[in-house]
Enzyme design. Structure first.
Site, short mmCIF file in Angstrom:
data_model
loop_
_atom_site.label_atom_id
_atom_site.label_comp_id
_atom_site.label_asym_id
_atom_site.label_seq_id
_atom_site.Cartn_x
_atom_site.Cartn_y
_atom_site.Cartn_z
CD GLU A 115 9.34 -29.69 22.91
OE1 GLU A 115 9.07 -30.35 23.93
OE2 GLU A 115 8.97 -28.51 22.75
NE ARG A 160 27.82 -10.79 43.87
CZ ARG A 160 28.41 -11.32 44.94
NH1 ARG A 160 28.99 -12.51 44.86
NH2 ARG A 160 28.44 -10.67 46.08
CG ASP A 211 35.20 -13.29 55.58
OD1 ASP A 211 34.15 -13.92 55.41
OD2 ASP A 211 35.42 -12.59 56.57
C1 4H7 Z 1 19.34 -28.11 27.18
C2 4H7 Z 1 18.74 -29.37 27.14
C3 4H7 Z 1 18.46 -25.44 31.68
C4 4H7 Z 1 18.55 -27.00 27.39
C5 4H7 Z 1 17.36 -29.50 27.31
C6 4H7 Z 1 17.86 -25.49 30.43
C7 4H7 Z 1 16.35 -25.89 32.65
C8 4H7 Z 1 17.69 -25.64 32.81
C9 4H7 Z 1 17.18 -27.10 27.58
C10 4H7 Z 1 16.58 -28.38 27.53
C11 4H7 Z 1 16.50 -25.76 30.33
C12 4H7 Z 1 18.30 -25.57 34.17
C13 4H7 Z 1 14.47 -28.94 26.52
C14 4H7 Z 1 14.81 -29.27 28.90
C15 4H7 Z 1 12.98 -28.92 26.77
C16 4H7 Z 1 13.35 -29.23 29.12
C17 4H7 Z 1 11.19 -29.67 28.17
C18 4H7 Z 1 16.39 -25.87 27.85
N1 4H7 Z 1 15.79 -25.95 31.47
N2 4H7 Z 1 15.20 -28.55 27.72
N3 4H7 Z 1 12.64 -29.71 27.94
N4 4H7 Z 1 17.62 -26.06 35.19
N5 4H7 Z 1 15.81 -25.84 29.16
O1 4H7 Z 1 19.39 -25.07 34.32
#
Ligand code: 4H7
Length: 264
Positions: A115, A152, A167
């Site tokens: 979470e 890449r 470029d």
């Molecule tokens: C870190 C903190 C990245 C990682 C919170 C991670 C979207 C992205 C996560 C969370 C991610 C992105 C915990 C956020 C559970 C959502 C319901 C893992 N989601 N979560 N929450 N957009 N989730 O780069």
């Protein structure tokens, strides 16, 4: 050589970075990808990495100790290292950030799951980055996308010939339409100019089509785009062809060629 280190509870999710172009890049020692399961740094005998939230509520929260221990146990950096936390609250990742990261010696990605994570994990990272405004089950897929985008840009990863795309001339514009044989397919013809062999006209056509697509599909990208004087004629033509482009004409008026002053 750039090193990507990933701290994750699910290292098996990273199978795709062992395939295809990224696999070849690792075989050629152009990049290195190290996966660390921070569950190995859990302190309890049951290897717990998460716990119930203080204050109550559903779900589990990542504990700080295992991630801190894993980061502290990283071999000392052999150069510029950036520690990146993947989170929807971060700065949104883009090509500019990918370019800047491609100059680093090591990128460390912290992948959260569950979470969320204990707030005290945040200061472990130098920066917090998001893939975009959507929610994932964990940071792993975001980390893989960013590894691909950065890898890449490392010289040699795409081979010798494929660097033209970066470029400064075309950077920030959408790509022009491309065609290969046959010259006509199910009634759809390849634009005549591409068959002409007239190099200057082909370049101009491609520039115009890139500008057209960017204006029509991604007007937000045009806000920061810097025109060059040769664009003036193409922009005037596009304004004639699309009323919605006409509205932008103030953006290129200063490119208008000045009438030549006659000498007495
Ligand atoms: C870190 C903190 C990245 C990682 C919170 C991670 C979207 C992205 C996560 C969370 C991610 C992105 C915990 C956020 C559970 C959502 C319901 C893992 N989601 N979560 N929450 N957009 N989730 O780069």
């Amino acid at each position: 050589m750039i090193k990507f280190t990933v701290l994750t509870l699910f290292p098996e999710m990273f199978a795709p970075v062992r395939e295809s172009i990224l696999k070849r890049a690792q075989d050629q020692d152009l990049i290195q990808v190290e996966l660390i399961n921070f569950r190995n740094y859990a302190l309890t005998k049951h290897k717990n990495v998460d716990d119930v939230p203080y204050g109550g509520g559903a779900g589990m929260v990542l504990k700080p100790e295992p991630l801190f221990a894993a980061v502290r146990d990283l071999p000392s950096a052999h150069g510029k290292r950036r520690i990146i936390l993947l989170s929807p609250q971060g700065q949104v990742f883009n090509q500019e950030l990918a370019k800047s990261w491609s100059q680093a010696d090591e990128l460390v990605f912290l992948c959260g799951h569950y979470e969320g994570f204990d707030e005290r994990i945040r200061p472990l990272a130098d920066e917090e980055v998001s893939l975009g405004d959507f929610v994932l089950t964990g940071g792993e897929l975001a980390a893989m996308v960013m590894i691909d985008a950065v890898a890449r840009l490392v010289p040699g990863v795409l081979g010798e010939t494929a660097s033209f795309e970066e470029d400064s001339h075309s950077a920030g514009l959408l790509e022009y339409p491309q065609y290969t044989r046959p010259p006509e397919f199910e009634g759809m013809k390849v634009p005549e100019v591409l068959l002409s062999g007239h190099h200057a006209r082909i370049e101009s056509w491609r520039r115009k089509e890139s500008l057209r697509r960017t204006f029509l599909k991604r007007p937000d990208l045009m806000e920061k785009f810097k025109f060059v004087p040769e664009d003036y004629q193409l922009l005037e033509e596009l304004a004639q062809e699309h009323p919605e482009i006409r509205k932008w004409s103030a953006r290129w008026e200063q490119l208008k060629p000045k009438p030549k002053r006659r000498r007495k």
